[in-house]
Enzyme design. Structure first.
Site, PDB file in Angstrom:
ATOM      1  NE  ARG A 254      -4.285  -1.408   0.135  1.00 21.74           N
ATOM      2  CZ  ARG A 254      -4.332  -2.554  -0.531  1.00 21.74           C
ATOM      3  NH1 ARG A 254      -3.281  -2.957  -1.240  1.00 21.74           N
ATOM      4  NH2 ARG A 254      -5.415  -3.306  -0.507  1.00 21.74           N
ATOM      5  CD  GLU A 282      -3.995   2.352  -6.029  1.00 23.45           C
ATOM      6  OE1 GLU A 282      -5.000   1.631  -6.161  1.00 23.45           O
ATOM      7  OE2 GLU A 282      -2.904   1.918  -5.663  1.00 23.45           O
ATOM      8  CG  HIS A 301      -3.612  -1.496  -6.787  1.00 27.03           C
ATOM      9  ND1 HIS A 301      -3.998  -0.766  -5.693  1.00 27.03           N
ATOM     10  CD2 HIS A 301      -3.445  -2.773  -6.342  1.00 27.03           C
ATOM     11  CE1 HIS A 301      -4.079  -1.565  -4.630  1.00 27.03           C
ATOM     12  NE2 HIS A 301      -3.741  -2.782  -5.002  1.00 27.03           N
TER      13      HIS A 301
END
Lengths: 334, 334
Positions: A254, A282, A301
């Protein structure tokens, strides 16, 4: 959404049964969920939508009258959770860190049980951490891009073997990274709050005396901590300053583990590289400083998004929903 | 060359000693050779040029009066070898496949001993084969390119674990690939003309009954054969047609193992992917059909170009030259 949305249903004629709503679905998971809906026969009606709608009013309509919501990736605002709480008693989530998507305290207050999915992506994310290391050393993607349309770039590469890998965190993903790295001939040193000596020994990894020690000694530092109050911003300028010239930082965990701006400051000195799959926020904003740094390799991601991981998520979400409908517990977080 | 060329010399005052010429040098090898020239003290004068000159007249001048040439990467035309043969008695080469750079029969006729370097790049090339596999599955480089300057591409990835790797060839590089792949949890099946059962067993790999079987069964086929008369064009349309949809072909060995045009024909069907580091000819011509295929990942023959491999080449070339000057043999090919 510009594409047509399809509604897939099962047992809808059984008005006597509770309703399970799947209000959004990642494209890859649509056939996987569709093939598992028989698990609800005799137990629930199911309505499933095959797009990634984000409008709250539409989402609320899609969850209307549902007892169970298989949400996979909905960010529940307080308002949205409140709106659906008239009927919803269980929300299942397509990931481990459900607290970033549902306020668990609010869910508790509203009498909503929340379930997550675990370990489905351990191998996918671990492989992705390794893939980021390979891109930083063998530069396949960079060179491939430079080969088109007419060039023959002159370049050297680097080897990973014999470089020391330092893992920060040693859960399911960290352990799998240790396993893969060992196969690549990389010595592994691990820092974790509660080191599992037996697992370390089994994987041929050594326990680092401190997190600082990992940053100061490893050639590659890879982060594998869960994000929570104790870990948020835990890595700051001090730790990143310990990275030696030529070392790499990998973050598939993260972004918020690193204090805001600290990674960008360290990278801008130009003597270390990073492979990063996670950002805050994001999607990464267009003006994010990371985008203009050429010593970082970025992926959006995707580390967890393999077919195997999707299957694991679908299976665990279906199981959690079925268990709830049977009055049982599976992957219950609150 | 636009950059300034530097001449590095050692023992040049010792006109009584034979001359060793290093007429070209890869940039990364310059400091490595420079630090090893003491090996010639009392044995030879050394003149070393630090660029990658390709003009034959200049190269001939740089080799004038030399007894030993450390050539690393010179393509000797018949004319060039003839011109230098007045004094040159030994040519060392910075790679294994020296036959592609020096006509060995001509060298024999001219009384020139030729030495090569071996196994220096086994790990680098093996890692690069794995790196190509990672790019074809996790797509780090492709996604990184698409992240700049403003995008957030939506993409899934794939896992390598559990995919069967089929190796064609099982020399130093093939064995190292088997080792790395095993660590990644990939079952390995191997075809080679003379299977080494003990090595297969040690690496947990199985022997394939035929090369065709590797192409028909493996999820990833990786080529690790030397190029010679027996292997040139050995892989053609028939073998490539056996590749199953979704499978990958990796070539870090030599482009000429595959019949001209066969790879392009197979890739143009779009159902398989390839990771390729080697081309015929090199550099890849601007109009090469491969450049316009989007199911191939290409790197410009860099698999071997790691610092560790460079060190191995330098060390073996110095040893071969020193051995020759002592009247001994080291890595002698003819």
């Amino acid at each position: 959404m510009l594409e047509a949305m399809t509604v897939i249903t099962r047992n809808v004629e059984r008005r006597d049964l509770p309703l399970v709503s799947i209000p959004i679905c990642f494209p890859a998971m649509v056939p996987m969920f569709a093939s598992r809906l028989d698990a609800f026969d005799g137990l629930a009606r199911v309505v499933m939508y095959d797009d990634l709608e984000s409008d709250e009013t539409v989402l609320a309509e899609r969850m209307e009258d549902a007892t169970v919501v298989i949400s996979t990736g909905i960010h529940f605002s307080h308002d949205l959770l409140e709106r659906v709480s008239r009927t919803v008693r269980c929300v299942t989530f397509g990931g481990t860190g459900v607290a970033s998507f549902v306020d668990l305290a609010q869910a508790s207050r509203l009498g909503i049980s929340v379930c997550n999915a675990v370990h489905y992506g351990d191998n996918a994310v671990a492989e992705h951490a390794i893939a980021l290391m390979f891109e930083l050393t063998h530069r396949v993607g960079t060179l491939n891009a430079r080969m088109r349309p007419t060039a023959w770039p002159i370049s050297d590469i680097e080897e990973l073997t014999h470089r020391t890998l330092g893992l920060v965190g040693f859960g399911g993903i960290g352990r799998r990274v240790a396993q893969l790295a060992r196969g690549l001939g990389m010595p592994v040193t691990v820092w974790s709050r509660h080191p599992d000596r037996a697992a370390l020994a089994e994987l041929g990894a050594s326990a680092a005396p401190s997190m600082d020690d990992v940053f100061a000694r490893a050639d590659v530092v890879s982060l594998h901590l869960a994000l929570n109050e104790a870990t948020e911003g835990m890595i700051g300028d001090r730790q990143l300053d310990l990275l030696r010239p030529g070392s790499m930082l990998i973050n598939t965990a993260r972004a918020e583990l690193i204090a805001p701006g600290a990674l960008e400051r360290r990278l801008s000195r130009g003597d270390v590289t990073a492979g990063v799959d996670v950002f805050a926020p994001e999607p990464l904003p267009p003006d994010a400083p990371l985008r203009s740094l050429d010593n970082v390799v970025m992926t959006p991601h995707v580390a967890w998004k393999s077919p195997e991981a999707f299957e694991g998520i679908v299976e665990q979400n279906v199981r959690a929903a079925v268990a709830f409908l049977h009055g049982e517990s599976y992957n219950v977080v609150v």
